[in-house]
Enzyme design. Structure first.
Site, PDB file in Angstrom:
ATOM      1  N   GLN A  15       0.825  -1.220   0.000  1.00  0.00           N
ATOM      2  CA  GLN A  15       0.000   0.000   0.000  1.00  0.00           C
ATOM      3  C   GLN A  15       0.855   1.265   0.000  1.00  0.00           C
ATOM      4  O   GLN A  15       0.421   2.310   0.482  1.00  0.00           O
ATOM      5  CB  GLN A  15      -0.940  -0.004   1.210  1.00  0.00           C
ATOM      6  CG  GLN A  15      -2.101  -0.965   1.073  1.00  0.00           C
ATOM      7  CD  GLN A  15      -3.015  -0.614  -0.104  1.00  0.00           C
ATOM      8  OE1 GLN A  15      -3.079   0.527  -0.548  1.00  0.00           O
ATOM      9  NE2 GLN A  15      -3.711  -1.602  -0.626  1.00  0.00           N
ATOM     10  N   SER A  16       2.061   1.191  -0.524  1.00  0.00           N
ATOM     11  CA  SER A  16       2.966   2.339  -0.511  1.00  0.00           C
ATOM     12  C   SER A  16       2.370   3.564  -1.227  1.00  0.00           C
ATOM     13  O   SER A  16       1.991   3.484  -2.399  1.00  0.00           O
ATOM     14  CB  SER A  16       4.274   1.933  -1.195  1.00  0.00           C
ATOM     15  OG  SER A  16       5.025   3.073  -1.538  1.00  0.00           O
ATOM     16  N   ASN A  17       2.331   4.681  -0.508  1.00  0.00           N
ATOM     17  CA  ASN A  17       1.904   5.942  -1.122  1.00  0.00           C
ATOM     18  C   ASN A  17       2.971   6.440  -2.091  1.00  0.00           C
ATOM     19  O   ASN A  17       2.675   7.047  -3.116  1.00  0.00           O
ATOM     20  CB  ASN A  17       1.688   7.004  -0.041  1.00  0.00           C
ATOM     21  CG  ASN A  17       0.588   6.619   0.917  1.00  0.00           C
ATOM     22  OD1 ASN A  17      -0.535   6.374   0.496  1.00  0.00           O
ATOM     23  ND2 ASN A  17       0.912   6.542   2.202  1.00  0.00           N
TER      24      ASN A  17
END
Ligand SMILES: *Cc1c(COP(=O)(O)O)cnc(C)c1O
Length: 356
Positions: free
Chosen positions: A73-75
């Site tokens: 879920q890396s921004n």
């Protein structure tokens, strides 16, 4: 006397600073928020400020592909994929896939942005730098030119995004007629914190910078921050001025990183985290995220209480460990580094916790 490398324009700057009126009254401080969650929509959050410098470097080196890595879920990975799409560059994302989940949140957006996503196990992720090097070499063999951006763009070049944010804050202080005593941010891979610390020194800004870790211990992040600053000193030096952490009076022990509010670990939340996120939403109409800003904001409020009451009765503030002394501060600026898309993969968990 300081060299600042070129950047490209990606973020909507300057970002607003607003006062959180109800939270300020509740906590007896003037608490402001800098809306770096609004640096864009697809390109939202703190990573965009860093990518303005990293991608400028990539373009200078004539790269046609951006390679980077992060959690599922890396921004940062989503922002990189969006920048790649906008600029006509390919993007390869090496993502740590903890559990096999249907695409949602940032991961879904990565796929829609047509990033080349490579899911690897947490075990393999330990060698992610090597894996990215291999991808870069494969590309080269095919006549392509990759540029590797490390996790979170938290290297010396990415740091410039937040060094320059200090100048933005200084000019906003003038406009608003306020001096911020302390700036609070979230520490995930340190680029933001390291940039703020170095910018604070270089631009003689006089802020106390306080970072709240969401993953590693204080001493580890102090070390990483120091190394980032040391590397960055090479960029800011020129033929007339050689800068080092020592010459700038920067000491590792002085980095004020609080690690008491990490909870069970990176990306793991307690019901209290969600309650706090809901509290801010319902009082101020602002969403913070579960993985980063939710924990840091909760940490900041807890430390304010701790500074006022020392041992607040019945609170879950840790007794041991290193605290920040917020009693000295009147005006506090929290940097909202974004992460909103991280709320959605936790929808069921959140819904359970806020129906109390
Ligand atoms: C990456 C991230 C952070 C942490 O910033 P670092 O520079 O990696 O320490 C904080 N907030 C959000 C929303 C992020 O995506």
């Amino acid at each position: 006397m300081y060299n600042i490398p070129p950047k490209i324009h990606l973020a909507y700057l300057p970002t607003r600073i607003d006062k959180l009126n109800k939270i300020s009254t509740e906590y007896g401080k003037n608490i402001y928020i800098k809306r770096d969650d609004l640096t864009g929509m697809e390109l939202s959050g703190n990573k965009v400020r860093k990518l303005e410098y990293s991608i400028a470097q990539a373009l200078k080196l004539k790269a046609d592909t951006l390679i980077t890595c992060g959690a599922l879920q890396s921004n940062h990975c989503r922002a990189t994929a969006a920048a790649g799409a906008k600029l006509g560059l390919k993007t390869v994302l090496v993502l740590k896939d903890g559990e096999k989940t249907p695409p949602s949140g940032n991961y879904l957006l990565d796929l829609m942005l047509d990033a080349d996503v490579r899911l690897i196990s947490p075990q393999d992720y330990k060698n992610v730098d090597k894996i990215m090097d291999n991808i870069c070499n494969e590309l080269k063999a095919n006549g392509q030119n990759g540029y590797i951006i490390p996790m979170g763009a938290s290297n010396a070049i990415g740091m410039f995004g937040y060094m320059e944010a200090i100048r933005e804050i200084l000019s906003q202080e003038k406009e608003l007629g306020i001096h911020f005593d302390a700036i609070v941010d979230t520490v995930g891979s340190t680029g933001t914190f390291a940039g703020l610390v170095l910018g604070n020194v270089i631009y003689n800004a006089g802020f106390d910078i306080i970072g709240f870790s969401v993953s590693e211990e204080r001493s580890y992040f102090q070390e990483v921050t120091y190394n980032n600053i040391k590397d960055c000193c090479k960029y800011i030096s020129n033929e007339n001025y050689t800068h080092t952490p020592q010459s700038l009076g920067i000491k590792k022990e002085d980095f004020n990183i609080i690690d008491l509010y990490r909870g069970e670990g990176y990306g793991i939340n307690s019901p209290d985290d969600f309650k706090l996120i809901k509290h801010l939403a319902s009082k101020e109409g602002i969403f913070i995220d579960p993985v980063y800003t939710g924990k840091a904001f909760k940490g900041m409020l807890s430390e304010i209480r701790h500074s006022q009451l020392k041992n607040p009765v019945g609170s879950d503030i840790p007794k041991d460990g290193i605290h920040a002394d917020f009693s000295k501060y009147e005006n506090i600026l929290f940097i909202h580094t974004g992460g909103l898309f991280g709320l959605f993969p936790k929808a069921a968990e959140i819904a359970d916790c806020i129906r109390f």
